[in-house]
Design a protein around this motif. Sequence first.
Motif, mmCIF file in Angstrom:
data_model
loop_
_atom_site.group_PDB
_atom_site.id
_atom_site.type_symbol
_atom_site.label_atom_id
_atom_site.label_comp_id
_atom_site.label_asym_id
_atom_site.label_seq_id
_atom_site.Cartn_x
_atom_site.Cartn_y
_atom_site.Cartn_z
ATOM 1 N N GLU A 298 0.830 -1.200 0.000
ATOM 2 C CA GLU A 298 0.000 0.000 0.000
ATOM 3 C C GLU A 298 0.872 1.261 0.000
ATOM 4 O OE1 GLU A 298 -2.175 -3.196 2.460
ATOM 5 O OE2 GLU A 298 -0.158 -2.326 2.446
ATOM 6 N N ARG B 265 -5.067 9.905 -2.628
ATOM 7 C CA ARG B 265 -5.327 8.722 -3.459
ATOM 8 C C ARG B 265 -4.380 7.621 -3.007
ATOM 9 N NH1 ARG B 265 -3.942 7.148 -9.639
ATOM 10 N NH2 ARG B 265 -5.800 5.926 -10.125
ATOM 11 N N SER C 151 -2.939 3.682 -3.209
ATOM 12 C CA SER C 151 -2.726 2.604 -4.181
ATOM 13 C C SER C 151 -2.337 1.340 -3.439
ATOM 14 C CB SER C 151 -1.599 2.973 -5.153
ATOM 15 O OG SER C 151 -1.901 4.129 -5.888
ATOM 16 N N ARG D 116 -10.008 -0.180 -9.761
ATOM 17 C CA ARG D 116 -8.942 -1.158 -9.955
ATOM 18 C C ARG D 116 -8.423 -1.093 -11.376
ATOM 19 N NH1 ARG D 116 -11.360 -6.658 -8.289
ATOM 20 N NH2 ARG D 116 -9.342 -7.460 -8.980
ATOM 21 N N THR E 137 -3.445 -3.565 -9.487
ATOM 22 C CA THR E 137 -3.499 -2.496 -8.498
ATOM 23 C C THR E 137 -4.935 -2.082 -8.233
ATOM 24 O OG1 THR E 137 -1.317 -1.673 -9.172
ATOM 25 C CG2 THR E 137 -2.732 -0.147 -7.956
ATOM 26 N N TYR F 10 -7.167 1.039 -6.154
ATOM 27 C CA TYR F 10 -7.011 2.415 -5.695
ATOM 28 C C TYR F 10 -8.156 2.807 -4.763
ATOM 29 C CZ TYR F 10 -4.024 2.490 -9.837
ATOM 30 O OH TYR F 10 -3.072 2.201 -10.781
#
Length: 114
Positions: free
Chosen positions: A6, A19, A21, A71, A77, A79
């Motif tokens: 993360e 934001r 990830s 995603r 990944t 988000y």
Amino acid sequence: QVQLVESGGGLVQAGGSLRLSCAAFGSIFSINDMGWYRQAPGKQRELVATITSGGTTSYVDSVKGRFTISRDNAKDTVYLQMNSLKPEDTAVYYCNALWSDWDWGQGTQVTVSS
């Protein structure tokens, strides 16, 4: 063994945005329903947002209208876009698969000042 990493946390004033990830390594990411969780000091970890393999999303009431989960399966990944942040959003944020027994990552700290 799946590894979750993360990133994107930080210190922000109330009303600000971040934001987050979460990159997944070593998994067939695209078939997994994913979730973002958070754990505030002295509290249990709670699930705040989910996204299915097909892209259907859901949110806990406290973040509805402010957070957006998404995603990118090509990048393995997921988000979490967080807007209109409040001090009560302060926590360590984690992602994980909803139905698989993956180890937790280190999380990313989000601190919202009033």
